[in-house]
Every structure is written in structure tokens, then in C-alpha cells.
Design a protein around this motif. Sequence first.
Motif, PDB file in Angstrom:
ATOM      1  N   PRO A 279      27.591  44.250  50.649  1.00 38.79           N
ATOM      2  CA  PRO A 279      28.354  43.102  51.152  1.00 38.79           C
ATOM      3  C   PRO A 279      27.693  42.487  52.378  1.00 38.79           C
ATOM      4  O   PRO A 279      26.955  43.163  53.110  1.00 38.79           O
ATOM      5  N   MET A 280      27.945  41.223  52.603  1.00 39.32           N
ATOM      6  CA  MET A 280      27.406  40.551  53.782  1.00 39.32           C
ATOM      7  C   MET A 280      27.979  41.193  55.049  1.00 39.32           C
ATOM      8  O   MET A 280      29.135  41.634  55.072  1.00 39.32           O
ATOM      9  N   TYR A 344      27.839  43.963  33.104  1.00 34.82           N
ATOM     10  CA  TYR A 344      28.343  43.727  34.454  1.00 34.82           C
ATOM     11  C   TYR A 344      28.930  44.979  35.108  1.00 34.82           C
ATOM     12  O   TYR A 344      29.424  44.927  36.224  1.00 34.82           O
ATOM     13  N   ALA A 345      28.848  46.109  34.401  1.00 35.93           N
ATOM     14  CA  ALA A 345      29.297  47.387  34.963  1.00 35.93           C
ATOM     15  C   ALA A 345      28.154  48.131  35.642  1.00 35.93           C
ATOM     16  O   ALA A 345      28.360  49.217  36.185  1.00 35.93           O
ATOM     17  N   GLN A 346      26.953  47.548  35.656  1.00 35.59           N
ATOM     18  CA  GLN A 346      25.806  48.213  36.256  1.00 35.59           C
ATOM     19  C   GLN A 346      25.926  48.280  37.787  1.00 35.59           C
ATOM     20  O   GLN A 346      26.562  47.430  38.409  1.00 35.59           O
ATOM     21  N   LYS A 350      27.557  46.056  42.093  1.00 35.44           N
ATOM     22  CA  LYS A 350      28.634  46.610  42.916  1.00 35.44           C
ATOM     23  C   LYS A 350      28.848  45.850  44.220  1.00 35.44           C
ATOM     24  O   LYS A 350      29.981  45.727  44.696  1.00 35.44           O
ATOM     25  N   GLY A 351      27.757  45.375  44.839  1.00 38.65           N
ATOM     26  CA  GLY A 351      27.894  44.669  46.111  1.00 38.65           C
ATOM     27  C   GLY A 351      28.810  43.464  46.012  1.00 38.65           C
ATOM     28  O   GLY A 351      29.649  43.217  46.888  1.00 38.65           O
ATOM     29  N   TRP A 352      28.679  42.732  44.911  1.00 29.01           N
ATOM     30  CA  TRP A 352      29.513  41.536  44.732  1.00 29.01           C
ATOM     31  C   TRP A 352      30.968  41.919  44.443  1.00 29.01           C
ATOM     32  O   TRP A 352      31.894  41.302  44.977  1.00 29.01           O
ATOM     33  N   PHE A 353      31.162  42.943  43.627  1.00 28.05           N
ATOM     34  CA  PHE A 353      32.529  43.348  43.322  1.00 28.05           C
ATOM     35  C   PHE A 353      33.220  43.972  44.530  1.00 28.05           C
ATOM     36  O   PHE A 353      34.427  43.847  44.704  1.00 28.05           O
ATOM     37  N   GLU A 354      32.442  44.635  45.411  1.00 36.14           N
ATOM     38  CA  GLU A 354      33.004  45.152  46.664  1.00 36.14           C
ATOM     39  C   GLU A 354      33.491  44.002  47.533  1.00 36.14           C
ATOM     40  O   GLU A 354      34.556  44.090  48.161  1.00 36.14           O
ATOM     41  N   GLU A 355      32.705  42.938  47.579  1.00 35.90           N
ATOM     42  CA  GLU A 355      33.120  41.768  48.364  1.00 35.90           C
ATOM     43  C   GLU A 355      34.422  41.176  47.824  1.00 35.90           C
ATOM     44  O   GLU A 355      35.336  40.832  48.583  1.00 35.90           O
TER      45      GLU A 355
END
Length: 416
Positions: A279-280, A344-346, A350-355
Motif C-alpha cells: 500500500p502507498m 486475481y487471487a495471485q 495483494k497490495g491493491w486489495f489491502e488498500e
Amino acid sequence: MRTLLTATMLAGLCASPGLAQTLKLTEVITSPERTATLREIVKGFEAANPGVTVEITSLPWGEAFEKFATTVSAGETPDVVEMPDTWLALYAKNGALENLEPYLKNWQYTGGLNDRALQFGRAVDNTAYMLPYGFYLRAMFYNKDVFKAAGVEAPPKTLDEFTAAAEKIKAAGKSAYCLRGGPGGLNGWVMFGATANGDNTFFKEDGTSTFFEPGWVKGLTYVVDMYKNGYAPKDSINWGFNEIVAGFYSGTCAMLDQDPDALIAIDEHLKPEQYGVAPMPKGPAGKAFPTIGYAGWSMFAASENKDLAWKLIEALEGPEGNLAWNKRTGALPVHKSAEQDPFYAQDKFKGWFEELSDPNVVPTVMPTDLEEFAFFKDSLVIKTSQEALLGSITPDDLAKQWAEYLTAAKKKQMGN
């Protein structure tokens, strides 16, 4: 590569046989991978529609705004165009784009679109002048090899940690950040500006831009100082998308804020264990404000083959075409059904889904509803931000010029 559309889907898109017709399609966010994927989908469309030829014009993104505006001014409009969010208001407000609502009303896949797709497609006058094909959310790529060599243990979670990491990376002989000082650079300035400001509101209630307020100025200063302190390569003042991505996978710079579309080139040059996506970093208020953008397909009102042009959009935007396109271009698909796709489960996503799951990460939508925003982003911002990086103007001057331009545009929109 095999044709991306099934026979069943193609049959549903068939035009009347034997009609010799030509459709013109223009893509503006261009790369070799994107163009190859587009040509493959179009090839399937042509096979399903005997006698129909699609002429594809591919414009380099760094020159696309000016080149496309010139062709439109000359009356040379395509039937279908790849429409970035930042251009939508300019062309929709001028009456250049066809209203897609009648087509969406009868399209079998409209109900399967996620809410954001319809919301963003209707950004101008609550009317679908564009059907988004995907979303671009920024996150921070980091090169694990460069981090390890510099003694940086983990991706920075805050701006202070970002600065500390940048110092170590510089001391190790590398640049910390792949600065996008050329075309498309506005996102970086906005993210660091809003993060330092603790708020991503662009305007006050009376239409006055907030860019000249102290928090935003502090964030713009942060970006200028990164460049002046040597945390970014000197030639990055002119870098666009291709240059920043190459700077990252070559190890020239250790961190890159980008959308999932950067994965295409990065995966060709780096192994999965060599990089990560986080995440940023957050600012003093404990929040981060990654920009979220989108692009899609629009039909020009001047098209003489509107029904056929819509069928082409159907081929591009249907679940199969859309998923194939986004897997190659890196955007997040617009169909709800895509969430079940293993791709998209790779780990790399994860960084984008965490955001998206963090309440203190606030996706920031640019004020693309302003008719003047396209010029602001693709012309004024590039010129003035480069002047600030070179020291010709101060960050205060930069913020003031941006605020004055956007205030005038917003008040005009408000009728003031």
C-alpha cells in the motif's frame, strides 16, 4: 495466440453477412502488449462479422492528447475511441460522444457490471458517454533486491519511513523513487500532496481550489525535495509510463507508484521473488490517498455506423473480451464475475486489495468532470511541475498556478 472470444459469443455479435463496412478505432493508452491484445479481440470481431474491417490507430500516450485533439478538430473522428477518464468531460460536454444509455439498457451484461463501472461511466451529466473497461488504483512497487542491498528491511508504511528508506538507497548508489516528471505525472503529485495534507478534497464549497493551502503545498514540496535531494534519477524529470517502469525493473530506482498495468512489463523482467507491491505510505494524519482512475470505450456521435460500433464495444466489453483485455493490460475488470477468476487471487495483487480493505486508505478520484481538466493534466501540469523540479518556480508558485486554473474551471462549471 488463440482468438479470445468463443464461437457462441461471436455468433451473438454477427452483423448482416456480406456488408462491406469499415469501422475506425483509436487507442490512446498504447503499448505493444495492449495493441497486440486489442488486435486479437478485433480479429475475432471481424471474423464474426464478414465484410467488416476495423482500422486501428494507435497513438503514443505521451502525445495522444494533442494528436487526438488535432484530428477531432479537423473532423477526422473515429467510430470508437479508448477514452481516458481525464478526457471524458472535454469530449462529452462538447457533444462529441454518443449517449450509450439506450445500448446499455438492452445489453445482457449491464446487470453484471460492478457499481463503480456505471458510476464512473456516468461521470458527466449522469449519462454513460463511456463504458469503463477497468480501474487503475495506485500502490507502491518495491524492488526487494535493491532494498536488501541498501539495508531497507520492509516497504515504507509512512512518509517518514519513505524518506529514511530513500536515504539508505541513495547511499547504496541507487535512486529511491521512479519519479514520473513527464506525461501522466499528476497522480504522483496529488497522492503525495493529499497524503501530506491529510485530506484529498480538491475544492471548497464555493469552488475555490484547495491546492494553495499549506498541507497541499507541503506535499508538493515533498516531491520537489525528493528530486533535489537525489532520491529520483535526474532524467526522470521527463519520464512517462514506459520510462518509470523500465527504471524500476532495471533496478535504477527502488520504488514505483503504479497501477496493476505495470505488472505486464515488470513480470517480463523480474521474478516474483524479486519485487513486491505494498500500500502507498501514509501521512501525518494516518491516511494514504492513492489515485484511482479508469478508462473505457466511447462512441463518437458522428459515427455513421452506430449499431455496428456498439457491437464492437460489446466485443471489447463483454466478460470474455474484458477479462482477456485486463489480464494483459493490468487494469481491474468491470464485471462482478471476474472476482472469481484465479488470476486475481495471485500474491502480486495483494497490495491493491489491502488498500481497498483499509479504511485509512482513501482512493482518490480526480476532478475529471471539469471540461478543462484534460488540458490541466496533460499540458499545464507537465510544464509547471518540471519548472518546479528545476527550481525555476517554487512549490508555492506551483500550487498557486494550479489553484488559480482549477478555481476558474470549477466556478465556470458552477455558473459563477
